[in-house]
Write a protein that holds these residues in place. Structure first.
Motif, PDB file in Angstrom:
ATOM      1  N   ILE A 101       0.638  -0.980  -0.013  1.00 26.96           N
ATOM      2  CA  ILE A 101      -0.039  -0.113   0.398  1.00 26.96           C
ATOM      3  C   ILE A 101       1.230   0.928   0.519  1.00 26.96           C
ATOM      4  O   ILE A 101       0.697   1.753  -0.883  1.00 26.96           O
ATOM      5  CB  ILE A 101      -1.006  -0.269   1.147  1.00 26.96           C
ATOM      6  CG1 ILE A 101      -2.173  -1.250   1.506  1.00 26.96           C
ATOM      7  CG2 ILE A 101      -2.070   1.147   1.269  1.00 26.96           C
ATOM      8  CD1 ILE A 101      -2.721  -1.387   2.398  1.00 26.96           C
ATOM      9  N   LYS A 102       1.618   1.294   0.768  1.00 31.96           N
ATOM     10  CA  LYS A 102       2.788   1.798   0.697  1.00 31.96           C
ATOM     11  C   LYS A 102       3.370   2.590  -0.749  1.00 31.96           C
ATOM     12  O   LYS A 102       3.102   4.110  -1.097  1.00 31.96           O
ATOM     13  CB  LYS A 102       4.253   2.099   1.930  1.00 31.96           C
ATOM     14  CG  LYS A 102       4.727   3.690   2.390  1.00 31.96           C
ATOM     15  CD  LYS A 102       5.857   3.195   3.297  1.00 31.96           C
ATOM     16  CE  LYS A 102       6.414   4.233   3.835  1.00 31.96           C
ATOM     17  NZ  LYS A 102       7.727   4.134   5.227  1.00 31.96           N
ATOM     18  N   ALA A 103       4.249   1.292  -0.912  1.00 39.04           N
ATOM     19  CA  ALA A 103       4.502   1.987  -2.377  1.00 39.04           C
ATOM     20  C   ALA A 103       3.767   1.797  -3.806  1.00 39.04           C
ATOM     21  O   ALA A 103       4.124   2.860  -4.114  1.00 39.04           O
ATOM     22  CB  ALA A 103       5.402   0.662  -2.942  1.00 39.04           C
ATOM     23  N   GLU A 104       2.084   1.692  -3.303  1.00 33.84           N
ATOM     24  CA  GLU A 104       1.419   2.398  -4.715  1.00 33.84           C
ATOM     25  C   GLU A 104       1.265   3.712  -3.579  1.00 33.84           C
ATOM     26  O   GLU A 104       1.150   5.265  -4.880  1.00 33.84           O
ATOM     27  CB  GLU A 104      -0.265   1.525  -4.356  1.00 33.84           C
ATOM     28  CG  GLU A 104      -0.853   2.061  -5.269  1.00 33.84           C
ATOM     29  CD  GLU A 104      -0.548   1.533  -6.519  1.00 33.84           C
ATOM     30  OE1 GLU A 104      -1.342   2.448  -7.571  1.00 33.84           O
ATOM     31  OE2 GLU A 104       0.747   1.242  -6.854  1.00 33.84           O
ATOM     32  N   ILE A 105       0.960   4.494  -2.820  1.00 35.61           N
ATOM     33  CA  ILE A 105       0.937   5.381  -2.400  1.00 35.61           C
ATOM     34  C   ILE A 105       2.290   6.441  -2.952  1.00 35.61           C
ATOM     35  O   ILE A 105       1.920   7.740  -3.486  1.00 35.61           O
ATOM     36  CB  ILE A 105       0.469   6.041  -1.068  1.00 35.61           C
ATOM     37  CG1 ILE A 105      -1.062   5.483  -0.810  1.00 35.61           C
ATOM     38  CG2 ILE A 105       0.689   7.612  -0.752  1.00 35.61           C
ATOM     39  CD1 ILE A 105      -1.343   5.027   0.758  1.00 35.61           C
ATOM     40  N   GLU A 106       3.492   6.182  -2.942  1.00 38.13           N
ATOM     41  CA  GLU A 106       4.605   7.067  -3.220  1.00 38.13           C
ATOM     42  C   GLU A 106       4.723   7.193  -4.537  1.00 38.13           C
ATOM     43  O   GLU A 106       5.018   7.879  -5.163  1.00 38.13           O
ATOM     44  CB  GLU A 106       5.641   5.502  -2.472  1.00 38.13           C
ATOM     45  CG  GLU A 106       6.241   5.781  -1.610  1.00 38.13           C
ATOM     46  CD  GLU A 106       5.860   6.824  -0.385  1.00 38.13           C
ATOM     47  OE1 GLU A 106       7.072   8.041  -0.906  1.00 38.13           O
ATOM     48  OE2 GLU A 106       5.993   6.752   0.559  1.00 38.13           O
ATOM     49  N   LYS A 107       3.938   6.648  -5.181  1.00 33.96           N
ATOM     50  CA  LYS A 107       3.969   6.487  -6.852  1.00 33.96           C
ATOM     51  C   LYS A 107       2.862   7.666  -6.931  1.00 33.96           C
ATOM     52  O   LYS A 107       2.655   8.156  -8.024  1.00 33.96           O
ATOM     53  CB  LYS A 107       3.704   4.883  -7.351  1.00 33.96           C
ATOM     54  CG  LYS A 107       4.347   4.003  -8.010  1.00 33.96           C
ATOM     55  CD  LYS A 107       3.598   2.528  -7.954  1.00 33.96           C
ATOM     56  CE  LYS A 107       4.562   1.667  -8.160  1.00 33.96           C
ATOM     57  NZ  LYS A 107       3.391   0.765  -7.894  1.00 33.96           N
ATOM     58  N   LEU A 108       2.034   8.055  -6.468  1.00 36.74           N
ATOM     59  CA  LEU A 108       1.052   8.745  -5.951  1.00 36.74           C
ATOM     60  C   LEU A 108       1.428  10.152  -5.808  1.00 36.74           C
ATOM     61  O   LEU A 108       2.218  10.495  -5.562  1.00 36.74           O
ATOM     62  CB  LEU A 108       0.184   8.728  -5.756  1.00 36.74           C
ATOM     63  CG  LEU A 108      -0.891   7.356  -5.676  1.00 36.74           C
ATOM     64  CD1 LEU A 108      -2.075   7.012  -5.184  1.00 36.74           C
ATOM     65  CD2 LEU A 108      -1.545   7.393  -7.467  1.00 36.74           C
ATOM     66  N   GLU A 109       1.287  11.260  -7.854  1.00 42.79           N
ATOM     67  CA  GLU A 109       1.751  12.454  -7.803  1.00 42.79           C
ATOM     68  C   GLU A 109       0.800  13.413  -6.333  1.00 42.79           C
ATOM     69  O   GLU A 109       1.531  14.137  -5.254  1.00 42.79           O
ATOM     70  CB  GLU A 109       1.873  13.553  -8.875  1.00 42.79           C
ATOM     71  CG  GLU A 109       2.281  13.307  -9.596  1.00 42.79           C
ATOM     72  CD  GLU A 109       2.279  13.328 -11.078  1.00 42.79           C
ATOM     73  OE1 GLU A 109       1.552  15.087 -10.942  1.00 42.79           O
ATOM     74  OE2 GLU A 109       2.170  13.157 -12.294  1.00 42.79           O
ATOM     75  N   ASP A 110      -0.451  12.802  -6.483  1.00 44.04           N
ATOM     76  CA  ASP A 110      -1.422  13.446  -5.066  1.00 44.04           C
ATOM     77  C   ASP A 110      -1.412  12.775  -4.164  1.00 44.04           C
ATOM     78  O   ASP A 110      -1.953  11.145  -4.309  1.00 44.04           O
ATOM     79  CB  ASP A 110      -2.591  14.301  -6.256  1.00 44.04           C
ATOM     80  CG  ASP A 110      -3.623  15.009  -5.244  1.00 44.04           C
ATOM     81  OD1 ASP A 110      -3.382  15.224  -3.665  1.00 44.04           O
ATOM     82  OD2 ASP A 110      -4.389  15.085  -5.609  1.00 44.04           O
ATOM     83  N   LYS A 111      -1.477  13.350  -2.638  1.00 46.56           N
ATOM     84  CA  LYS A 111      -1.420  12.159  -1.853  1.00 46.56           C
ATOM     85  C   LYS A 111      -2.259  12.607  -0.837  1.00 46.56           C
ATOM     86  O   LYS A 111      -2.652  12.476   0.599  1.00 46.56           O
ATOM     87  CB  LYS A 111       0.594  11.824  -0.750  1.00 46.56           C
ATOM     88  CG  LYS A 111       1.124  11.191  -1.993  1.00 46.56           C
ATOM     89  CD  LYS A 111       2.169  10.894  -1.062  1.00 46.56           C
ATOM     90  CE  LYS A 111       3.525  10.402  -1.725  1.00 46.56           C
ATOM     91  NZ  LYS A 111       3.897  11.111  -3.323  1.00 46.56           N
ATOM     92  N   SER A 112      -3.397  13.352  -1.314  1.00 45.52           N
ATOM     93  CA  SER A 112      -4.316  14.465  -0.646  1.00 45.52           C
ATOM     94  C   SER A 112      -5.480  12.853  -0.002  1.00 45.52           C
ATOM     95  O   SER A 112      -5.209  11.869  -0.829  1.00 45.52           O
ATOM     96  CB  SER A 112      -5.146  15.113  -0.966  1.00 45.52           C
ATOM     97  OG  SER A 112      -6.184  15.008  -1.939  1.00 45.52           O
ATOM     98  N   VAL A 113      -5.686  13.154   0.625  1.00 47.73           N
ATOM     99  CA  VAL A 113      -6.316  11.432   1.401  1.00 47.73           C
ATOM    100  C   VAL A 113      -7.942  11.293   0.468  1.00 47.73           C
ATOM    101  O   VAL A 113      -8.107  10.083  -0.125  1.00 47.73           O
ATOM    102  CB  VAL A 113      -7.418  11.667   2.811  1.00 47.73           C
ATOM    103  CG1 VAL A 113      -7.895  10.771   3.119  1.00 47.73           C
ATOM    104  CG2 VAL A 113      -6.870  12.261   3.563  1.00 47.73           C
ATOM    105  N   PRO A 114      -8.495  12.484   0.051  1.00 44.18           N
ATOM    106  CA  PRO A 114      -9.870  11.809  -1.075  1.00 44.18           C
ATOM    107  C   PRO A 114      -9.154  11.335  -2.211  1.00 44.18           C
ATOM    108  O   PRO A 114      -9.351  10.329  -2.828  1.00 44.18           O
ATOM    109  CB  PRO A 114     -10.806  13.259  -1.117  1.00 44.18           C
ATOM    110  CG  PRO A 114      -9.868  14.109  -0.568  1.00 44.18           C
ATOM    111  CD  PRO A 114      -8.086  13.989   0.243  1.00 44.18           C
ATOM    112  N   PHE A 115      -8.074  11.926  -3.138  1.00 41.57           N
ATOM    113  CA  PHE A 115      -7.032  11.487  -3.706  1.00 41.57           C
ATOM    114  C   PHE A 115      -7.149   9.873  -4.126  1.00 41.57           C
ATOM    115  O   PHE A 115      -7.451   8.808  -5.435  1.00 41.57           O
ATOM    116  CB  PHE A 115      -6.615  12.584  -4.426  1.00 41.57           C
ATOM    117  CG  PHE A 115      -5.769  11.648  -5.593  1.00 41.57           C
ATOM    118  CD1 PHE A 115      -6.281  11.936  -6.875  1.00 41.57           C
ATOM    119  CD2 PHE A 115      -4.500  11.560  -5.692  1.00 41.57           C
ATOM    120  CE1 PHE A 115      -5.852  11.385  -7.965  1.00 41.57           C
ATOM    121  CE2 PHE A 115      -3.786  10.674  -7.775  1.00 41.57           C
ATOM    122  CZ  PHE A 115      -4.589  10.908  -8.325  1.00 41.57           C
TER     123      PHE A 115
END
Length: 142
Positions: A101-115
């Protein structure tokens, strides 16, 4: 499709006269059929994601039932429910770990909760616990 696999397992359980598997499969197939009818009336199709959701809810219900029997001291029912839970869990996809999960979140540009929540709901529904996603996101965002 997962529904077809469950129907085949039901036929096998009938042939093997496995009452424990038959009991849980009857419940699962009925829940899936009801969900399919609900989906059809709203103009949709039942997907594997919907079926995984039904299976996850069923595991949760079986765990609650098992806990009640443990409290009541009914060891034979606890053993039966353990078998049913293991059987249902064998049809569930492998859940994502906190590291994945952390690795997938790290790939995202926008780390806001809703996104992030929308991203996981759209791409990994049934494969991750959304509470786990929220906890990992909270640890990243601090």
């Amino acid at each position: 499709m997962l529904y077809e696999q469950l129907k085949k397992a039901n036929i096998e359980a009938l042939k093997q006269k496995d009452a424990n598997k038959r009991a849980i499969l009857s419940v699962l197939l009925n829940k899936i059929k009801l969900a399919e009818i609900d989906k059809r009336t709203s103009g949709g199709e039942l997907t594997d994601v919907d079926i995984v959701s039904i299976l996850q809810k069923s595991v949760k219900e079986l765990n609650e039932e098992r806990n009640a029997f443990e409290t009541a001291g009914r060891a034979e029912m606890v053993e039966s429910l353990n078998g049913q839970i293991a059987f249902v869990e064998s049809y569930l996809p492998k859940m994502m770990t906190a590291e994945e999960i952390k690795a997938e979140i790290e790939k995202l540009e926008d780390k806001s909760v809703p996104f992030v929540m929308k991203h996981f709901k759209a791409n990994f529904q049934g494969k991750c616990d959304m509470r786990e996603v929220q906890a990992v996101l909270k640890s990243i965002n601090g």
